[in-house]
Motif scaffolding. Structure first.
Motif, short mmCIF file in Angstrom:
data_model
loop_
_atom_site.label_atom_id
_atom_site.label_comp_id
_atom_site.label_asym_id
_atom_site.label_seq_id
_atom_site.Cartn_x
_atom_site.Cartn_y
_atom_site.Cartn_z
N VAL A 177 0.84 -1.19 0.00
CA VAL A 177 0.00 0.00 0.00
C VAL A 177 0.88 1.25 0.00
CG1 VAL A 177 -1.68 1.33 1.35
CG2 VAL A 177 -1.85 -1.16 1.24
N ASP A 178 0.51 2.19 -0.85
CA ASP A 178 1.05 3.54 -0.77
C ASP A 178 0.03 4.31 0.06
OD1 ASP A 178 1.73 6.20 -1.05
OD2 ASP A 178 1.98 6.12 -3.23
N PRO A 179 0.35 4.63 1.32
CA PRO A 179 -0.64 5.25 2.19
C PRO A 179 -0.86 6.73 1.94
CG PRO A 179 1.40 4.94 3.39
CD PRO A 179 1.60 4.34 2.03
N ASP A 180 -0.11 7.33 1.03
CA ASP A 180 -0.26 8.76 0.78
C ASP A 180 -0.13 9.06 -0.71
OD1 ASP A 180 -0.42 11.48 0.85
OD2 ASP A 180 1.37 11.78 2.09
N THR A 181 -1.25 9.01 -1.40
CA THR A 181 -1.24 9.25 -2.85
C THR A 181 -1.25 10.74 -3.19
OG1 THR A 181 -3.65 9.07 -2.93
CG2 THR A 181 -2.37 7.07 -3.36
N SER A 182 -1.30 11.61 -2.18
CA SER A 182 -1.33 13.04 -2.44
C SER A 182 0.07 13.64 -2.64
CB SER A 182 -2.04 13.77 -1.30
OG SER A 182 -1.29 13.66 -0.10
N VAL A 183 1.11 12.85 -2.40
CA VAL A 183 2.48 13.35 -2.53
C VAL A 183 2.75 13.73 -3.98
CG1 VAL A 183 4.92 12.67 -2.42
CG2 VAL A 183 3.37 12.07 -0.57
N LYS A 184 3.32 14.93 -4.16
CA LYS A 184 3.71 15.39 -5.49
C LYS A 184 5.21 15.21 -5.63
CE LYS A 184 -0.38 16.95 -6.52
NZ LYS A 184 -1.30 15.89 -6.74
N LEU A 185 5.61 14.35 -6.55
CA LEU A 185 7.03 14.09 -6.79
C LEU A 185 7.54 15.00 -7.89
CD1 LEU A 185 6.97 10.19 -6.70
CD2 LEU A 185 7.88 11.73 -4.94
N PRO A 186 8.84 15.31 -7.87
CA PRO A 186 9.42 16.09 -8.97
C PRO A 186 9.32 15.31 -10.28
CG PRO A 186 11.00 15.81 -7.16
CD PRO A 186 9.81 14.97 -6.85
N SER A 187 9.54 15.98 -11.36
CA SER A 187 9.52 15.35 -12.68
C SER A 187 10.48 14.16 -12.70
CB SER A 187 9.92 16.36 -13.74
OG SER A 187 10.18 15.70 -14.97
N ILE A 188 10.07 13.10 -13.37
CA ILE A 188 10.89 11.89 -13.43
C ILE A 188 12.24 12.16 -14.11
CG2 ILE A 188 9.98 10.99 -15.60
CD1 ILE A 188 9.97 8.21 -14.17
N SER A 238 13.99 14.87 -13.59
CA SER A 238 14.79 15.77 -12.76
C SER A 238 15.80 15.00 -11.92
CB SER A 238 13.90 16.61 -11.85
OG SER A 238 13.39 15.80 -10.81
N ASP A 239 16.82 15.72 -11.48
CA ASP A 239 17.84 15.12 -10.61
C ASP A 239 17.28 14.76 -9.24
OD1 ASP A 239 19.74 15.44 -12.62
OD2 ASP A 239 20.47 17.36 -11.83
N GLU A 240 16.25 15.44 -8.81
CA GLU A 240 15.68 15.25 -7.48
C GLU A 240 14.72 14.05 -7.41
OE1 GLU A 240 15.07 18.36 -9.13
OE2 GLU A 240 16.96 19.13 -8.35
N PHE A 241 14.30 13.56 -8.56
CA PHE A 241 13.25 12.53 -8.56
C PHE A 241 13.65 11.29 -7.75
CE2 PHE A 241 11.36 8.61 -10.15
CZ PHE A 241 10.02 8.87 -9.90
N GLN A 242 14.82 10.73 -8.01
CA GLN A 242 15.21 9.47 -7.35
C GLN A 242 15.20 9.59 -5.84
OE1 GLN A 242 15.58 6.39 -8.49
NE2 GLN A 242 15.02 7.10 -10.53
N SER A 243 15.78 10.65 -5.29
CA SER A 243 15.82 10.78 -3.83
C SER A 243 14.42 11.06 -3.27
CB SER A 243 16.81 11.86 -3.39
OG SER A 243 16.43 13.12 -3.89
N ALA A 244 13.61 11.84 -3.97
CA ALA A 244 12.24 12.11 -3.50
C ALA A 244 11.39 10.84 -3.55
CB ALA A 244 11.60 13.21 -4.36
N TYR A 245 11.56 10.07 -4.63
CA TYR A 245 10.80 8.82 -4.73
C TYR A 245 11.22 7.85 -3.63
CZ TYR A 245 8.94 4.40 -6.23
OH TYR A 245 8.28 3.19 -6.24
N LYS A 246 12.53 7.73 -3.40
CA LYS A 246 13.03 6.81 -2.37
C LYS A 246 12.46 7.18 -1.01
CE LYS A 246 17.21 4.94 -0.33
NZ LYS A 246 18.66 4.97 -0.25
#
Length: 167
Positions: free
Chosen positions: A80-91, A93-101
């Protein structure tokens, strides 16, 4: 006949009788899911080791006995992803991997054993897995679509997860 040979013949006959009495015929059918919990997502789920992606829609396949029998249990595991409201940076972008992790650290794995409700040979239309609040699961093989008065699962969609689950 030696004692060992008698035992072997007896075991062989017992095995033959067991095979002829037990109806272990299996068939494949579609599997689908419905998430009833508001604000969450089912990333994936598995039933008796048959893995499917969450998000609804029918997928192939689940293997079940052709004939229902009392005590027929399914082992269900899901993420389960308990928080589907999270907005991740563009896939891209350099920030995506750390934000997704960081976001994925909140994913939770749940497991449940569920008894399959009775069906007859003519009214099984694949397996539908319903994910409910408090890590509860219901399954049905009904041919009636969710929301139909004849469908055995009556829980509404978009249920809120309580602050404290019973039990």
């Amino acid at each position: 006949m030696t004692k060992v040979l008698q035992v072997l013949v007896g075991l062989f006959c017992f095995a033959l009788v067991g095979c002829s009495v037990a109806s272990n015929e299996m068939a494949a059918g579609n599997i689908s899911d419905i998430n009833h919990v508001e604000g969450t997502a089912i990333n994936w789920f598995s039933v008796n080791g048959y893995r499917a992606s969450g998000g609804g829609g029918e997928q192939c396949c689940i293997v079940l006995p052709i004939r229902w029998r009392p005590g027929l249990m399914l082992e269900i595991e899901w993420e389960v992803d308990p928080d589907t409201s999270v907005k991740l940076p563009s896939i891209t972008s350099d920030e995506f991997q750390s934000a997704y992790k960081k976001h994925a650290e909140g994913y939770r794995i749940h497991r449940a054993s569920v008894e399959v409700p009775e069906w007859s040979g003519t009214d099984s239309c694949g397996l539908k897995v319903h994910f409910l609040p408090c890590s509860q699961v219901k399954v049905t093989t009904s041919c009636w679509g969710y929301g139909s008065p004849s469908n055995p699962i009556k829980e509404p969609r978009n249920m809120k997860e309580p602050a404290v689950c019973p039990g």
